[in-house]
Design an enzyme around this catalytic site. Sequence first.
Site, short mmCIF file in Angstrom:
data_model
loop_
_atom_site.label_atom_id
_atom_site.label_comp_id
_atom_site.label_asym_id
_atom_site.label_seq_id
_atom_site.Cartn_x
_atom_site.Cartn_y
_atom_site.Cartn_z
N TYR A 1 -44.62 -0.35 -7.96
CA TYR A 1 -43.32 0.13 -7.47
C TYR A 1 -42.24 -0.95 -7.58
CZ TYR A 1 -44.77 4.72 -5.61
OH TYR A 1 -45.18 6.03 -5.48
N LYS B 1 -51.78 10.20 -3.11
CA LYS B 1 -51.47 9.07 -2.22
C LYS B 1 -52.38 9.04 -0.98
CE LYS B 1 -46.63 8.64 -3.74
NZ LYS B 1 -45.20 8.55 -3.32
N HIS C 1 -47.65 10.96 -6.45
CA HIS C 1 -46.70 10.29 -7.36
C HIS C 1 -46.85 10.90 -8.74
CE1 HIS C 1 -44.89 7.38 -10.10
NE2 HIS C 1 -46.03 7.44 -10.78
N GLU D 1 -47.56 3.20 -17.01
CA GLU D 1 -48.35 3.37 -15.79
C GLU D 1 -49.81 3.69 -16.12
OE1 GLU D 1 -46.10 6.29 -13.52
OE2 GLU D 1 -44.46 4.85 -13.19
N ASN E 1 -45.76 11.23 1.07
CA ASN E 1 -45.44 12.49 0.40
C ASN E 1 -46.48 12.91 -0.65
OD1 ASN E 1 -44.80 10.66 -1.53
ND2 ASN E 1 -42.64 11.19 -1.71
P1 RTP Z 1 -42.86 8.62 -6.87
O1 RTP Z 1 -42.21 7.47 -7.63
O2 RTP Z 1 -43.87 8.15 -5.85
O3 RTP Z 1 -43.39 9.65 -7.80
O4 RTP Z 1 -41.71 9.36 -5.99
P2 RTP Z 1 -40.25 9.80 -6.45
O5 RTP Z 1 -40.01 9.43 -7.88
O6 RTP Z 1 -40.09 11.21 -6.03
O7 RTP Z 1 -39.36 8.90 -5.47
P3 RTP Z 1 -38.85 7.39 -5.64
O8 RTP Z 1 -37.40 7.38 -5.38
O9 RTP Z 1 -39.35 6.81 -6.93
O10 RTP Z 1 -39.56 6.68 -4.41
C1 RTP Z 1 -40.89 6.20 -4.52
C2 RTP Z 1 -41.63 6.49 -3.24
O11 RTP Z 1 -41.11 5.66 -2.18
C3 RTP Z 1 -41.23 6.36 -0.94
N1 RTP Z 1 -39.90 6.50 -0.36
N2 RTP Z 1 -39.64 6.25 0.91
N3 RTP Z 1 -38.36 5.92 3.40
C4 RTP Z 1 -37.64 6.34 2.37
O12 RTP Z 1 -36.46 6.59 2.43
C5 RTP Z 1 -38.33 6.48 1.09
N4 RTP Z 1 -37.78 6.85 -0.06
C6 RTP Z 1 -38.76 6.86 -0.97
C7 RTP Z 1 -41.86 7.71 -1.23
O13 RTP Z 1 -43.28 7.58 -1.09
C8 RTP Z 1 -41.46 7.91 -2.68
O14 RTP Z 1 -42.29 8.85 -3.30
MG MG Z 2 -40.39 7.47 -8.61
#
Ligand code: RTP
Ligand code: MG
Length: 140
Positions: free
Chosen positions: A51, A11, A117, A128, A114
Amino acid sequence: MAIERTFSIIKPDATRRNLTGKINTIFEENGLRIIAQKRIWMSEQQAKTFYGVHAERPFFKDLVSFMTSGPVVVQVLEGENAVAKNRELMGATNPANAAEGTIRKLFAESIEANSAHGSDSLENAATEIAYFFAGLELLA
Ligand code: RTP
Ligand code: MG
């Protein structure tokens, strides 16, 4: 165990700090092979589509502006149990909850910025990968 392919993004917070090599080393040292990789700058539309599952979440707008704030490295990782292995190496979404030694524990700046992804299922990995890579960019 099955050889799988998963989709990964380094990222903007990580490319900005020149961490691509360090993150790639973690993948390679843990049995994931980088079989395709390119540096791109996502458009707003690409980030929104990618997303899209989060479109109704309160953090969606911020997430799209973060993902378009600088270049990213999109990549295809291959290896045994690649989908789950990559998620394990990344660690929890919120770095405060991520296990020691994981990419997000080591490098993430916040729950949003973070660093990485990783696809969350084999089915999403295929979708994807096909969104960001043409068939000709991947060896059979
Ligand atoms: P990713 O899809 O990026 O691999 O991350 P993940 O599955 O661990 O988390 P996900 O729930 O799918 O969230 C996607 C990305 O959104 C951002 N995020 N921001 N501000 C917040 O509360 C929040 N929550 C999620 C993060 O960049 C997260 O990786
Ligand atoms: Mg995710």
